[in-house]
Design an enzyme around this catalytic site. Structure first.
Site, PDB file in Angstrom:
ATOM      1  N   GLU A   1       9.225  -4.283  13.108  1.00  0.00           N
ATOM      2  CA  GLU A   1       9.008  -3.186  12.160  1.00  0.00           C
ATOM      3  C   GLU A   1       7.689  -2.521  12.559  1.00  0.00           C
ATOM      4  O   GLU A   1       6.626  -3.141  12.482  1.00  0.00           O
ATOM      5  CB  GLU A   1       8.903  -3.723  10.722  1.00  0.00           C
ATOM      6  CG  GLU A   1       8.642  -2.594   9.735  1.00  0.00           C
ATOM      7  CD  GLU A   1       8.445  -3.065   8.292  1.00  0.00           C
ATOM      8  OE1 GLU A   1       7.847  -4.124   8.082  1.00  0.00           O
ATOM      9  OE2 GLU A   1       8.884  -2.328   7.390  1.00  0.00           O
TER      10      GLU A   1
ATOM     11  N   SER B   1       5.488  -6.958   3.297  1.00  0.00           N
ATOM     12  CA  SER B   1       6.050  -7.278   4.615  1.00  0.00           C
ATOM     13  C   SER B   1       6.828  -8.601   4.553  1.00  0.00           C
ATOM     14  O   SER B   1       6.606  -9.430   3.666  1.00  0.00           O
ATOM     15  CB  SER B   1       4.921  -7.379   5.637  1.00  0.00           C
ATOM     16  OG  SER B   1       4.010  -8.370   5.229  1.00  0.00           O
TER      17      SER B   1
ATOM     18  N   GLU C   1      -4.969  -3.771  -1.903  1.00  0.00           N
ATOM     19  CA  GLU C   1      -6.408  -3.510  -1.882  1.00  0.00           C
ATOM     20  C   GLU C   1      -6.745  -2.284  -1.036  1.00  0.00           C
ATOM     21  O   GLU C   1      -7.888  -1.847  -1.004  1.00  0.00           O
ATOM     22  CB  GLU C   1      -7.174  -4.749  -1.399  1.00  0.00           C
ATOM     23  CG  GLU C   1      -6.860  -5.240   0.006  1.00  0.00           C
ATOM     24  CD  GLU C   1      -5.630  -6.163   0.096  1.00  0.00           C
ATOM     25  OE1 GLU C   1      -4.611  -5.884  -0.565  1.00  0.00           O
ATOM     26  OE2 GLU C   1      -5.694  -7.135   0.879  1.00  0.00           O
TER      27      GLU C   1
ATOM     28  N   LYS D   1      -1.183  -6.996  -9.231  1.00  0.00           N
ATOM     29  CA  LYS D   1      -2.150  -7.182  -8.134  1.00  0.00           C
ATOM     30  C   LYS D   1      -1.764  -6.149  -7.082  1.00  0.00           C
ATOM     31  O   LYS D   1      -0.908  -6.379  -6.241  1.00  0.00           O
ATOM     32  CB  LYS D   1      -2.042  -8.605  -7.583  1.00  0.00           C
ATOM     33  CG  LYS D   1      -3.279  -9.141  -6.880  1.00  0.00           C
ATOM     34  CD  LYS D   1      -3.805  -8.284  -5.750  1.00  0.00           C
ATOM     35  CE  LYS D   1      -2.996  -8.362  -4.499  1.00  0.00           C
ATOM     36  NZ  LYS D   1      -3.401  -7.385  -3.459  1.00  0.00           N
TER      37      LYS D   1
ATOM     38  N   PHE E   1       0.815  -1.218   0.000  1.00  0.00           N
ATOM     39  CA  PHE E   1       0.000   0.000   0.000  1.00  0.00           C
ATOM     40  C   PHE E   1       0.847   1.266   0.000  1.00  0.00           C
ATOM     41  O   PHE E   1       0.368   2.327  -0.404  1.00  0.00           O
ATOM     42  CB  PHE E   1      -0.952   0.011   1.220  1.00  0.00           C
ATOM     43  CG  PHE E   1      -0.279   0.428   2.506  1.00  0.00           C
ATOM     44  CD1 PHE E   1      -0.109   1.776   2.816  1.00  0.00           C
ATOM     45  CD2 PHE E   1       0.209  -0.510   3.402  1.00  0.00           C
ATOM     46  CE1 PHE E   1       0.527   2.163   3.989  1.00  0.00           C
ATOM     47  CE2 PHE E   1       0.847  -0.133   4.573  1.00  0.00           C
ATOM     48  CZ  PHE E   1       1.007   1.212   4.864  1.00  0.00           C
TER      49      PHE E   1
ATOM     50  N   CYS F   1       9.475   1.813   3.442  1.00  0.00           N
ATOM     51  CA  CYS F   1      10.378   0.701   3.744  1.00  0.00           C
ATOM     52  C   CYS F   1      11.801   1.198   3.948  1.00  0.00           C
ATOM     53  O   CYS F   1      12.647   0.480   4.446  1.00  0.00           O
ATOM     54  CB  CYS F   1      10.355  -0.314   2.621  1.00  0.00           C
ATOM     55  SG  CYS F   1      10.922   0.407   1.092  1.00  0.00           S
TER      56      CYS F   1
HETATM   57  P1  NAD Z   1       1.650  -6.632   3.011  1.00  0.00           P
HETATM   58  O1  NAD Z   1       2.712  -7.662   3.059  1.00  0.00           O
HETATM   59  O2  NAD Z   1       0.552  -6.711   4.010  1.00  0.00           O
HETATM   60  O3  NAD Z   1       0.918  -6.658   1.567  1.00  0.00           O
HETATM   61  C1  NAD Z   1       1.659  -6.622   0.374  1.00  0.00           C
HETATM   62  C2  NAD Z   1       0.851  -7.326  -0.716  1.00  0.00           C
HETATM   63  O4  NAD Z   1       0.648  -8.690  -0.335  1.00  0.00           O
HETATM   64  C3  NAD Z   1      -0.526  -6.727  -0.946  1.00  0.00           C
HETATM   65  O5  NAD Z   1      -0.781  -6.688  -2.322  1.00  0.00           O
HETATM   66  C4  NAD Z   1      -1.456  -7.675  -0.223  1.00  0.00           C
HETATM   67  O6  NAD Z   1      -2.729  -7.753  -0.820  1.00  0.00           O
HETATM   68  C5  NAD Z   1      -0.739  -9.009  -0.333  1.00  0.00           C
HETATM   69  N1  NAD Z   1      -1.006  -9.887   0.816  1.00  0.00           N
HETATM   70  C6  NAD Z   1      -1.247  -9.504   2.087  1.00  0.00           C
HETATM   71  N2  NAD Z   1      -1.446 -10.586   2.859  1.00  0.00           N
HETATM   72  C7  NAD Z   1      -1.313 -11.672   2.065  1.00  0.00           C
HETATM   73  C8  NAD Z   1      -1.405 -13.083   2.290  1.00  0.00           C
HETATM   74  N3  NAD Z   1      -1.649 -13.585   3.499  1.00  0.00           N
HETATM   75  N4  NAD Z   1      -1.211 -13.908   1.245  1.00  0.00           N
HETATM   76  C9  NAD Z   1      -0.952 -13.420   0.021  1.00  0.00           C
HETATM   77  N5  NAD Z   1      -0.868 -12.092  -0.243  1.00  0.00           N
HETATM   78  C10 NAD Z   1      -1.033 -11.227   0.760  1.00  0.00           C
HETATM   79  O7  NAD Z   1       2.366  -5.208   3.056  1.00  0.00           O
HETATM   80  P2  NAD Z   1       1.716  -3.762   3.165  1.00  0.00           P
HETATM   81  O8  NAD Z   1       1.172  -3.577   4.541  1.00  0.00           O
HETATM   82  O9  NAD Z   1       0.848  -3.494   2.020  1.00  0.00           O
HETATM   83  O10 NAD Z   1       3.024  -2.848   2.977  1.00  0.00           O
HETATM   84  C11 NAD Z   1       3.895  -2.539   4.019  1.00  0.00           C
HETATM   85  C12 NAD Z   1       5.069  -3.494   4.097  1.00  0.00           C
HETATM   86  O11 NAD Z   1       5.763  -3.499   2.857  1.00  0.00           O
HETATM   87  C13 NAD Z   1       6.103  -3.089   5.123  1.00  0.00           C
HETATM   88  O12 NAD Z   1       6.541  -4.243   5.792  1.00  0.00           O
HETATM   89  C14 NAD Z   1       7.210  -2.466   4.311  1.00  0.00           C
HETATM   90  O13 NAD Z   1       8.492  -2.508   4.894  1.00  0.00           O
HETATM   91  C15 NAD Z   1       7.158  -3.318   3.098  1.00  0.00           C
HETATM   92  N6  NAD Z   1       7.764  -2.654   1.963  1.00  0.00           N
HETATM   93  C16 NAD Z   1       9.000  -3.085   1.574  1.00  0.00           C
HETATM   94  C17 NAD Z   1       9.639  -2.464   0.532  1.00  0.00           C
HETATM   95  C18 NAD Z   1      10.994  -2.916   0.083  1.00  0.00           C
HETATM   96  O14 NAD Z   1      11.429  -2.429  -0.942  1.00  0.00           O
HETATM   97  N7  NAD Z   1      11.654  -3.806   0.768  1.00  0.00           N
HETATM   98  C19 NAD Z   1       9.023  -1.385  -0.137  1.00  0.00           C
HETATM   99  C20 NAD Z   1       7.751  -0.980   0.276  1.00  0.00           C
HETATM  100  C21 NAD Z   1       7.136  -1.636   1.334  1.00  0.00           C
END
Ligand code: NAD
Length: 500
Positions: free
Chosen positions: A385, A231, A181, A178, A154, A286
């Protein structure tokens, strides 16, 4: 009283908006007001399958398109992104909450990747060795994979998709996005711009969804590669399931970025940098700095310099003029972050500035900025985090102690050192076990012609994102060894003498 409009957010398949048919949706909110503004379709496995099939069909033609045609589309896409930056930034702010200038900055950083990808004719050049053996030439080419998918978080609803799709499409793949959401509308705007740029239908697809859609992509036979950013627990899952299904996977995870502040640092420079990197975008980056490691006797001065700066920062809606920090993404996340502040205080950290007590708008998902001092590695505020506007200060006696602390951390996305000493900085960049390093630069996100990626639990897979590694990830190498019969042996009249 008028009822606020709730927009339906559809998929984008075959160059057009397509309503969801699964019967499942998720609400989308404006984090600055807390009001629901959208209803996003959540795709079923069958809908994902249908979308991937259109991408697979489009792939047959797109992979044979000329490099100049692809570059022309990318140049047009770049111009459209430029022209529509303000509109796109407003969409980002309305669903993510970040301040408008930050949303504009996110688009600019994403645009860099489009600009990089316009150089695809150069980027896909192979090598050629004439006469590797007598009469034998050898050359290498790179070919697209087919359908590739991106699953994005997000916190950067424009930049992260652009990290992936610009190079993927330039390399001749078709791309299925994808998006998160939580703020899905920006992806549809990108889709419209791709279409206007001349990209054939089916080359860029958006399927909205949650775990069901993600699993369908991870299991789909026609999806050759997965790029993921999010994450750490989900990144690990994506990597394991995707690779078990024989796919190429790059999965970038979470972070806990440390700034090492040496006793000789320019304290004003360091404090300005740390404040903007810790609290910008409400800490939901991040590459946010969430731990400042104060070395030697600099702790008091650093804590004072950071806390002195916080009262001047304005918390409010991202769309309002003069706002420095917007809300968090959801009410649940805001409450979780506030819970960490309480845990830190209970564990013995000093709450120098308490974000829970700041005067912030009561509508929406706002939380003020928190500064914790005397944090130790056993505390949850240090270990986890937090992904919110909370900066922890850890005090250490020596450079070596600070370095060891950083190198022990499970995350290794970014880090920064603040010092006036070139030798110390050079030693740090060599010794620190982190993927991206800033020297007096708080958020060292590489420019698009380098690649982005952390180490350890911040990256699963071995390929970093975008830049040269992005080109490599989205193509397969092939090496051709060729030998031709000597024309002297030909019985056909070639129009030149048989012997030289
Ligand atoms: P998230 O992991 O909750 O979601 C990321 C994506 O995975 C979304 O599209 C979501 O719909 C999907 N997803 C969520 N739960 C899932 C599941 N159980 N099974 C399959 N798909 C699933 O992350 P977020 O809250 O949207 O974003 C924040 C996180 O992203 C933080 O941990 C941040 O550090 C990380 N991030 C990392 C970088 C990097 O470059 N390393 C960059 C941006 C964000």
């Amino acid at each position: 009283m008028t009822t606020p409009t709730v927009t339906t957010i559809d998929h984008w398949i075959q160059g057009a908006r397509v309503p969801g048919t699964s019967g499942r949706t998720a609400p989308v909110h404006d984090p600055a007001t807390g009001r629901q503004t959208g209803e996003v379709a959540l795709a079923s496995a069958a809908e994902v399958d249908a979308a991937v099939k259109t991408a697979a069909a489009a792939s047959r033609e797109w992979r044979t398109s000329s490099l100049s045609k692809r570059a022309a589309v990318l140049f047009a896409f770049r111009e459209l992104l430029h022209t529509h930056t303000d509109e796109l930034a407003a969409i980002v702010t309305a669903e993510h909450g970040k301040v408008l200038s930050d949303a504009v900055g996110e688009i600019a950083r994403g645009l860099e990747n489009v600009e990089f990808a316009t150089g695809v004719p150069q980027l896909l050049k192979g090598g050629f060795s004439e006469q590797a053996a007598s009469g034998v030439d050898v050359y290498s080419i790179r070919q697209p994979l087919g359908v590739v998918a991106g699953i994005t978080p997000f916190n950067f609803p424009v930049m992260v998709p652009l990290w992936m799709c610009a190079n993927a499409i330039a390399c001749g793949n078709t791309f299925v996005l994808k998006p998160s959401e939580k703020d899905p509308s920006a992806s549809l705007f990108l889709a419209e711009l791709w279409k206007r740029a001349g990209l054939p239908d089916g080359v860029f697809t958006v399927v909205h969804g949650d775990k069901e859609a993600v699993d369908a992509l991870l299991d789909h036979d026609d999806v050759a590669a997965i790029s993921f950013v999010g994450s750490t627990p989900i990144a690990r899952y994506i990597y394991e399931r995707g690779t078990a299904n024989g796919k190429r996977v790059q999965a970038l995870g979470g972070a806990k970025n440390h700034a090492l502040v040496l006793p000789d640092a320019d304290i004003d420079m360091a404090a300005d940098a740390i404040v903007s990197a810790a609290y910008g975008a409400a800490g939901e980056r991040c590459m946010a700095l969430s731990v400042a490691v104060a070395v030697g006797g600099i702790g008091d001065e650093l804590v004072r310099a950071v806390s002195d700066r916080l009262p001047a920062l304005k918390v409010g809606p991202g769309s309002a003029e003069g706002t420095d920090m917007g809300p968090l993404i959801t009410a649940e996340h805001r409450d979780k972050v506030a819970g960490y502040v309480a845990e830190g205080a209970a564990a013995g950290a000093t709450v120098v500035v308490d974000g829970r007590e700041q005067d912030v708008p009561t509508d929406g998902f706002f939380l003020g900025m928190t500064l914790l001092d005397g944090v130790t590695p056993d505390m949850t505020v240090y270990r986890d985090e937090i992904f919110g506007p909370v900066l922890s200060v850890v005090r250490v006696d020596t450079y070596d102690e600070g370095l060891a602390l950083i190198n022990r951390n499970q995350y290794a996305n970014g880090t920064a050192i603040f010092t006036r000493d070139g030798g110390a900085a050079r030693r740090f960049q060599n010794e620190v076990e982190v993927g991206m390093v800033g020297i007096n630069v708080p958020i060292p996100v590489p420019v698009a012609y380098y690649s982005f990626g952390g180490w350890k639990d911040s990256l699963f897979g071995d390929t970093h994102m975008y830049g040269p590694e992005g080109i490599s990830f989205y193509t397969r190498g092939k090496v051709v060894t060729q030998r031709w019969p000597d024309p002297a042996t030909s019985t056909v009249d070639l129009g030149f003498p048989r012997t030289r």
